[in-house]
Design a protein around this motif. Structure first.
Motif, short mmCIF file in Angstrom:
data_model
loop_
_atom_site.label_atom_id
_atom_site.label_comp_id
_atom_site.label_asym_id
_atom_site.label_seq_id
_atom_site.Cartn_x
_atom_site.Cartn_y
_atom_site.Cartn_z
N LYS A 96 0.83 -1.20 0.00
CA LYS A 96 0.00 0.00 0.00
C LYS A 96 0.87 1.25 0.00
N PHE A 97 1.94 1.23 0.79
CA PHE A 97 2.85 2.36 0.82
C PHE A 97 3.48 2.59 -0.55
N LEU A 98 3.92 1.50 -1.20
CA LEU A 98 4.56 1.62 -2.50
C LEU A 98 3.59 2.12 -3.57
N VAL A 99 2.34 1.66 -3.52
CA VAL A 99 1.33 2.14 -4.47
C VAL A 99 1.19 3.65 -4.35
N ASN A 100 1.07 4.16 -3.13
CA ASN A 100 0.93 5.60 -2.92
C ASN A 100 2.19 6.35 -3.34
N TYR A 101 3.35 5.77 -3.06
CA TYR A 101 4.61 6.44 -3.40
C TYR A 101 4.78 6.54 -4.91
N LEU A 102 4.43 5.48 -5.63
CA LEU A 102 4.58 5.47 -7.09
C LEU A 102 3.66 6.48 -7.76
N ASN A 103 2.53 6.76 -7.13
CA ASN A 103 1.62 7.76 -7.71
C ASN A 103 2.26 9.13 -7.79
N LYS A 104 3.28 9.37 -6.97
CA LYS A 104 3.95 10.67 -6.94
C LYS A 104 5.37 10.61 -7.49
N ASN A 105 5.84 9.44 -7.86
CA ASN A 105 7.22 9.26 -8.31
C ASN A 105 7.25 8.29 -9.48
N GLU A 106 6.87 8.76 -10.64
CA GLU A 106 6.72 7.90 -11.82
C GLU A 106 8.05 7.37 -12.34
N ASN A 107 9.15 8.00 -12.01
CA ASN A 107 10.45 7.55 -12.52
C ASN A 107 10.99 6.32 -11.79
N LEU A 108 10.40 6.01 -10.66
CA LEU A 108 10.83 4.84 -9.89
C LEU A 108 10.15 3.59 -10.43
N LYS A 109 10.90 2.49 -10.50
CA LYS A 109 10.36 1.20 -10.91
C LYS A 109 10.33 0.25 -9.70
N VAL A 110 9.28 -0.55 -9.63
CA VAL A 110 9.15 -1.54 -8.55
C VAL A 110 8.81 -2.89 -9.15
N ILE A 111 9.44 -3.93 -8.65
CA ILE A 111 9.12 -5.31 -9.02
C ILE A 111 8.89 -6.10 -7.74
N GLY A 112 7.75 -6.77 -7.64
CA GLY A 112 7.50 -7.66 -6.51
C GLY A 112 7.85 -9.09 -6.87
N LEU A 113 8.51 -9.78 -5.96
CA LEU A 113 8.79 -11.22 -6.10
C LEU A 113 7.97 -11.94 -5.05
N ALA A 114 6.96 -12.70 -5.48
CA ALA A 114 6.02 -13.32 -4.56
C ALA A 114 6.46 -14.73 -4.21
N PHE A 115 6.44 -15.02 -2.92
CA PHE A 115 6.72 -16.35 -2.39
C PHE A 115 5.43 -16.80 -1.72
N GLU A 116 4.73 -17.73 -2.38
CA GLU A 116 3.34 -18.00 -2.05
C GLU A 116 3.14 -19.36 -1.37
N SER A 117 2.20 -19.38 -0.43
CA SER A 117 1.84 -20.64 0.24
C SER A 117 0.83 -21.44 -0.57
N ALA A 118 0.19 -20.84 -1.56
CA ALA A 118 -0.80 -21.55 -2.39
C ALA A 118 -0.19 -22.82 -2.98
N LYS A 119 -0.99 -23.87 -3.03
CA LYS A 119 -0.46 -25.18 -3.38
C LYS A 119 -0.22 -25.36 -4.88
N THR A 120 -0.86 -24.53 -5.70
CA THR A 120 -0.68 -24.64 -7.15
C THR A 120 -0.28 -23.29 -7.72
N GLU A 121 0.34 -23.34 -8.90
CA GLU A 121 0.73 -22.11 -9.58
C GLU A 121 -0.51 -21.28 -9.91
N GLU A 122 -1.57 -21.93 -10.33
CA GLU A 122 -2.79 -21.22 -10.70
C GLU A 122 -3.36 -20.45 -9.51
#
Length: 408
Positions: free
Chosen positions: A291-317
């Motif tokens: 949520k913080f990053l979403v708000n920050y990016l709204n004011k700083n378009e030159n910054l790039k963000v990539i999330g790497l998700a590590f998920e407990s879900a049992k399947t890729e889907e």
């Protein structure tokens, strides 16, 4: 609204178990929900039920200053499913106008916690004592699982007014959410529920110490001890995770929700300042940071963000469905790549990123300059529940990002 196949299957089972379907109506107003945890303890949280003009329900989960809006609710006869926002956890049960009985369910972890919700109770915990001689306001140096191989440190931060207590425990990996409770004589009771985690802390308190038990749902508990120490501070979160010698850059290639493989070598990130966020859709501290990053990016378009998700879900889907649900719920526009599913084990996570000494926490935030060099790695996240520490984090974050953006 979108509910998973397994959720609907459970819902239909609840309905099919009924003989004649009744159509009760939930009373509007304050409810207390009690989850059955270990040692015959109950973990309470406050819930407000509202009824819309069209007859649908909305709800609010309350933890101290935190209010979680719940709008994914399905009713069929006297059966109800309450899907918590963003996270996969849901409450499923049957109800009358003044009571709901059922289970809190997290499918990917095979966890089921019985609960009862009762209308008309505003207090979080029952107490015979309205005034107490003990006051836990202040800072507490804390050790969880003390004198064991599992020991780790924490910092209790509490405010007490009469016998009502709010605050949190910070650790090196994040915080234990908005805790709310009371002092009942010499007994401290605190709880938090957000749809991902259900936390209960109980302790005996003296003027300068507390000894207690931390419960997480009905699957885990551990002891903790605390000593009053107003000068206590946790280790610097920027020094805990680092890149091994021999590696000069962070490198990875993982798929996005369209199964497109994304890496830092892609043209989009060439000579750009990039934040890489190690996270999971199951993680409340990660949600706070997102949520913080979403708000920050709204004011700083030159910054790039990539999330790497590590998920407990049992399947890729299911993992990708969870990612898309998170993005939809909070308006998240930056890519979240699936780095791991079926486990949130941090040792496995580190193997995906072998240049790191370890993955100690979700989230972990990695700051990369325009030349592709890692300039800073921040472990954990001090969310809004931490007060001044959250303000300090935002200030430090803006300072390092501004510096990197201004570099040639």
């Amino acid at each position: 609204m979108r509910l998973g196949t397994a959720v609907l299957a459970i819902f239909m089972l609840l309905v099919s178990c009924k003989g004649k379907i009744k159509n009760p109506t939930l009373n509007e107003g304050e409810w207390r929900v009690e989850l059955d945890v270990m040692d015959y303890q109950v973990l309470p949280f406050n819930l407000r039920v509202n009824k819309k003009a069209n007859g649908d329900y909305s709800m609010q989960i309350k933890n101290a200053e935190e209010i979680i809006e719940v709008d994914e609710i399905v009713v069929n006869g006297d059966s109800i499913i309450i899907q918590t926002p963003v996270f996969e956890g849901y409450l499923a049960g049957t109800f009358t106008d003044k009571e709901i009985k059922g289970q809190f369910i997290k499918e990917s972890l095979d966890r089921i916690v019985p609960f009862t919700a009762t209308f008309g109770i505003q207090e979080r915990f029952d107490s015979e004592v309205k005034i107490t001689n003990e006051d836990v306001s202040g800072i507490w140096e804390t050790y969880f699982s003390p004198d064991s191989d599992e020991e780790y440190i924490g910092k209790g931060i509490f405010i007490q007014e009469d016998n009502r207590v709010t605050g949190t425990f910070r650790t090196t990996t994040g915080d234990y959410r908005y805790l709310e409770g009371l002092m009942d004589g010499d007994s401290l009771k605190l709880s938090a529920f957000d749809g991902a985690h259900a936390f209960l802390f109980t302790a005996k308190v003296t003027d300068s110490s507390m000894t207690g038990i931390f419960y997480s749902g009905n699957h885990f508990k551990e002891p903790f001890v605390s000593t009053r120490n107003d000068g206590y501070e946790l280790p610097d979160p920027d020094s805990l995770t680092f890149i091994y010698e021999g590696y000069d850059k962070l490198a990875f290639t993982f798929p996005d929700s369209n199964r497109k493989m994304i890496s830092l070598n892609d043209e989009e990130y060439y000579e750009k300042v990039v934040i890489v966020q190690l996270m999971g859709t199951w993680c409340p501290n990660c949600l706070d940071e997102s949520k913080f990053l979403v708000n920050y990016l709204n004011k700083n378009e030159n910054l790039k963000v990539i999330g790497l998700a590590f998920e407990s879900a049992k399947t890729e889907e299911k993992a990708f469905k969870g990612i898309e649900r998170l993005k939809d719920r909070i308006g998240l526009s930056y890519p979240i790549l699936l780095a791991q599913f079926g486990s949130v084990d941090k040792v496995e996570a580190q193997q995906k990123l072998p240049m790191l000494n370890h993955v100690l926490s979700f989230p972990t935030t990695i700051f990369i300059d325009k030349k592709g060099a890692v300039r800073k790695i921040h472990t954990g996240f001090n969310g809004p529940a931490t007060g001044d520490k959250f303000i300090e984090f935002k200030k430090d974050f803006n300072q390092i990002v501004t510096q990197l953006l201004n570099e040639k």
